[in-house]
Design a protein around this motif. Sequence first.
Motif, mmCIF file in Angstrom:
data_model
loop_
_atom_site.group_PDB
_atom_site.id
_atom_site.type_symbol
_atom_site.label_atom_id
_atom_site.label_comp_id
_atom_site.label_asym_id
_atom_site.label_seq_id
_atom_site.Cartn_x
_atom_site.Cartn_y
_atom_site.Cartn_z
ATOM 1 N N VAL A 299 -62.487 -7.186 -34.898
ATOM 2 C CA VAL A 299 -62.124 -7.374 -33.494
ATOM 3 C C VAL A 299 -61.510 -8.758 -33.283
ATOM 4 C CG1 VAL A 299 -63.039 -7.609 -31.147
ATOM 5 C CG2 VAL A 299 -63.828 -5.742 -32.607
ATOM 6 N N ALA A 300 -62.101 -9.785 -33.926
ATOM 7 C CA ALA A 300 -61.582 -11.151 -33.786
ATOM 8 C C ALA A 300 -60.189 -11.279 -34.394
ATOM 9 C CB ALA A 300 -62.542 -12.138 -34.438
ATOM 10 N N ILE A 301 -59.950 -10.604 -35.524
ATOM 11 C CA ILE A 301 -58.621 -10.627 -36.144
ATOM 12 C C ILE A 301 -57.579 -10.044 -35.192
ATOM 13 C CG2 ILE A 301 -57.203 -9.590 -37.969
ATOM 14 C CD1 ILE A 301 -59.583 -9.908 -39.865
ATOM 15 N N LYS A 302 -57.921 -8.914 -34.575
ATOM 16 C CA LYS A 302 -57.002 -8.285 -33.614
ATOM 17 C C LYS A 302 -56.750 -9.199 -32.417
ATOM 18 C CE LYS A 302 -58.296 -3.547 -34.864
ATOM 19 N NZ LYS A 302 -58.992 -2.303 -34.434
ATOM 20 N N ALA A 303 -57.791 -9.893 -31.966
ATOM 21 C CA ALA A 303 -57.626 -10.815 -30.839
ATOM 22 C C ALA A 303 -56.702 -11.963 -31.213
ATOM 23 C CB ALA A 303 -58.988 -11.347 -30.401
ATOM 24 N N CYS A 304 -56.853 -12.491 -32.427
ATOM 25 C CA CYS A 304 -55.968 -13.562 -32.902
ATOM 26 C C CYS A 304 -54.512 -13.087 -32.914
ATOM 27 C CB CYS A 304 -56.378 -14.002 -34.308
ATOM 28 S SG CYS A 304 -57.857 -15.044 -34.383
ATOM 29 N N ARG A 305 -54.300 -11.861 -33.390
ATOM 30 C CA ARG A 305 -52.940 -11.322 -33.471
ATOM 31 C C ARG A 305 -52.342 -11.114 -32.088
ATOM 32 N NH1 ARG A 305 -54.052 -6.890 -38.334
ATOM 33 N NH2 ARG A 305 -54.082 -8.405 -40.052
ATOM 34 N N ARG A 306 -53.162 -10.613 -31.160
ATOM 35 C CA ARG A 306 -52.664 -10.396 -29.792
ATOM 36 C C ARG A 306 -52.209 -11.706 -29.164
ATOM 37 N NH1 ARG A 306 -56.980 -6.847 -29.245
ATOM 38 N NH2 ARG A 306 -58.228 -8.462 -28.217
ATOM 39 N N VAL A 307 -53.048 -12.733 -29.300
ATOM 40 C CA VAL A 307 -52.703 -14.022 -28.699
ATOM 41 C C VAL A 307 -51.451 -14.598 -29.366
ATOM 42 C CG1 VAL A 307 -53.476 -16.389 -28.328
ATOM 43 C CG2 VAL A 307 -55.084 -14.509 -28.022
ATOM 44 N N ALA A 308 -51.383 -14.505 -30.698
ATOM 45 C CA ALA A 308 -50.208 -15.028 -31.412
ATOM 46 C C ALA A 308 -48.943 -14.317 -30.970
ATOM 47 C CB ALA A 308 -50.409 -14.871 -32.916
ATOM 48 N N GLU A 309 -49.039 -13.002 -30.771
ATOM 49 C CA GLU A 309 -47.880 -12.232 -30.321
ATOM 50 C C GLU A 309 -47.474 -12.637 -28.907
ATOM 51 O OE1 GLU A 309 -46.659 -7.546 -29.492
ATOM 52 O OE2 GLU A 309 -48.409 -8.029 -30.720
ATOM 53 N N THR A 310 -48.452 -12.812 -28.028
ATOM 54 C CA THR A 310 -48.153 -13.249 -26.664
ATOM 55 C C THR A 310 -47.491 -14.623 -26.674
ATOM 56 O OG1 THR A 310 -50.056 -12.008 -25.824
ATOM 57 C CG2 THR A 310 -49.125 -13.683 -24.382
ATOM 58 N N TYR B 149 -59.588 -14.060 -23.065
ATOM 59 C CA TYR B 149 -59.428 -14.786 -21.797
ATOM 60 C C TYR B 149 -58.153 -15.633 -21.829
ATOM 61 C CZ TYR B 149 -60.547 -17.937 -17.918
ATOM 62 O OH TYR B 149 -60.507 -18.667 -16.751
ATOM 63 N N ALA B 150 -57.915 -16.296 -22.963
ATOM 64 C CA ALA B 150 -56.693 -17.107 -23.096
ATOM 65 C C ALA B 150 -55.461 -16.223 -23.050
ATOM 66 C CB ALA B 150 -56.737 -17.903 -24.401
ATOM 67 N N ASP B 151 -55.544 -15.045 -23.684
ATOM 68 C CA ASP B 151 -54.417 -14.121 -23.685
ATOM 69 C C ASP B 151 -54.081 -13.662 -22.262
ATOM 70 O OD1 ASP B 151 -52.487 -12.579 -25.220
ATOM 71 O OD2 ASP B 151 -53.654 -10.809 -24.651
ATOM 72 N N ALA B 152 -55.125 -13.388 -21.486
ATOM 73 C CA ALA B 152 -54.918 -12.967 -20.099
ATOM 74 C C ALA B 152 -54.252 -14.067 -19.282
ATOM 75 C CB ALA B 152 -56.256 -12.581 -19.470
ATOM 76 N N LYS B 153 -54.661 -15.311 -19.514
ATOM 77 C CA LYS B 153 -54.065 -16.427 -18.779
ATOM 78 C C LYS B 153 -52.604 -16.637 -19.184
ATOM 79 C CE LYS B 153 -57.649 -17.153 -16.387
ATOM 80 N NZ LYS B 153 -57.617 -16.764 -14.958
ATOM 81 N N LEU B 154 -52.306 -16.445 -20.471
ATOM 82 C CA LEU B 154 -50.923 -16.560 -20.934
ATOM 83 C C LEU B 154 -50.045 -15.501 -20.267
ATOM 84 C CD1 LEU B 154 -51.288 -17.206 -24.770
ATOM 85 C CD2 LEU B 154 -50.027 -18.640 -23.175
ATOM 86 N N LYS B 155 -50.545 -14.270 -20.260
ATOM 87 C CA LYS B 155 -49.763 -13.176 -19.690
ATOM 88 C C LYS B 155 -49.572 -13.355 -18.185
ATOM 89 C CE LYS B 155 -50.831 -9.856 -23.303
ATOM 90 N NZ LYS B 155 -51.677 -8.729 -23.760
ATOM 91 N N GLY B 156 -50.512 -14.045 -17.568
ATOM 92 C CA GLY B 156 -50.365 -14.316 -16.143
ATOM 93 C C GLY B 156 -49.211 -15.250 -15.852
ATOM 94 N N LEU B 157 -48.822 -16.029 -16.866
ATOM 95 C CA LEU B 157 -47.699 -16.951 -16.684
ATOM 96 C C LEU B 157 -46.356 -16.333 -17.057
ATOM 97 C CD1 LEU B 157 -49.282 -20.270 -17.991
ATOM 98 C CD2 LEU B 157 -48.304 -19.919 -15.734
ATOM 99 N N ILE B 158 -46.420 -15.184 -17.712
ATOM 100 C CA ILE B 158 -45.172 -14.546 -18.139
ATOM 101 C C ILE B 158 -44.618 -13.694 -16.996
ATOM 102 C CG2 ILE B 158 -44.140 -12.920 -19.754
ATOM 103 C CD1 ILE B 158 -46.230 -13.776 -21.783
ATOM 104 N N LYS B 159 -43.482 -14.086 -16.480
ATOM 105 C CA LYS B 159 -42.853 -13.360 -15.372
ATOM 106 C C LYS B 159 -41.447 -12.927 -15.790
ATOM 107 C CE LYS B 159 -46.292 -14.240 -12.594
ATOM 108 N NZ LYS B 159 -47.160 -13.187 -12.037
#
Length: 510
Positions: free
Chosen positions: A19-30, A90-100
């Motif tokens: 699960v942590a590996i997938k989270a790392c990949r999601r954030v890196a992709e974002t 949580y960090a991924d959600a905050k990043l996506k909140g800035l993507i417009k």
Amino acid sequence: MSGVELGLGIIGAVAAIDVAIKACRRVAETCSTLKHAETEIYERSTRLRSNCVQMETQLKIFRQIANQLDEQGQIVQTDVFEILSQKLDYADAKLKGLIKSRSGDPDATTRYKKSLSKKERTNYAIQKDSLDKAIKEVESWQGLSFNPLWFAIMKYQSQHFDEELDRAKENNQHQGHKMIAVTIGVRNLPRDTRSAHVFLPPEKLESAKIVKIAFSSVKSVQVDNKWRILDSISDSSEDTVRELAVRLKSANPSTFGLLTCLAAVHEEKNNEFSLVFRKPDSMSEPETLRAAIMASDKTHSLSDRFRLATQLARAVSSVHTFDMVHKNIRPENIILFRDSESTLGSAFLLGFETIRREQDGTRLRGDIDWVKNLYWHPRRQGSRIQDRYIMQHDIYSLGVCLLEIGLWSSFVEYTPNQSPTRSHTYELCAESSNEFGHPELVKSRLLSLATKELPRNMGTKYAKIVESCLTCLDLGNEDFGEESELQEDGVTVAVRYIEKVLMQLSDISV
């Protein structure tokens, strides 16, 4: 513990790693989608992406050795990985909140900001602050829990595991490479350092400008027009000092919370040895924690105190990572440097005068200095020492220092000529001038302060951490376990320390 229970623990750890590996990949992709964002967002996302790629590399290696820990260890590593995933999400959600972005327009983030109304700009600033907090939480967890667990487990892998690390290093030349290289260095500290060139010519210090730091044997020294930190080493051979210098050369503030050793010095005239450390960049005005507490300046925030506590706890963990025990942890040996992050500055553990390798024998030679004895475990006090020195004795000393930081009141006072006197603020020695000859009595008073006074100052979580440190060798201690379980098992002590001290400190919110 049954094989079934251990098997379930391993399955849980592996699942948490995946699960942590997938989270790392999601954030890196974002983060990758923000490569055309404005500079301040791009810099944040680049830093976060780099950390995620590094942690993914480590997690893949963690997965291969998930069965190495006992039941409690399995629980700890599962908790570390699950909380890491939560913070990354949580960090991924905050990043996506800035993507417009609009219709895949790569410059939309920049143009979006320029077209914002005043209200929208305010909201944008709030989102950035939330992102900063999220990134800080990831990095804090990485530094206080994830990386200490990584080094604790890596240190005790068999020698053939170096081949796996070498492969990981080759496969990650651009991302995740640095941490693997550092790990290989820590695992392969030179076993024969007699040929290592670490000593400066003695004349380097003969004309150097040396400035004393109040209440400490640590000094500032100007060498080659650069200010360094000079720390004396007592009662050691040239070979021992050389080995200590080589080990501490691998330390760095960002990974270990320790200063990097640059060299050693041997003053043959007095047969004295010293280590020379690099002063942290952008930091100045070194002073001891003792001086800071004695100044009685309480204009700092609780966050500043918690920051000092976590830095010190991390440094103690790192000393043990390098297979050493400090043996002299007290406020006189904790140096604070002024910085832009905190009113109190950043804390670094020095005072390595009696440091030794963990596996070296103990002479059982005591010391009647009451200041030192105040910070030593009762069975290590006085002229007749009862136990060989082990990692838990450092943890006890840390507990006394954390108590003092939390109360922000000095247990030791100094006269104008810098002679130590006993503080009566908390009646540690009010009944008798010989009370330091009764170490268990002093310990009981320290525990009383931790359970009764400290919660009002720092909260119950912090007080519990201090209590755990002060009782780490007590019979029946539920946090660190029985002494017989821990005496010869360094990885068990390290994992319990991560669980009961580092993770708990990281979990405190102010």
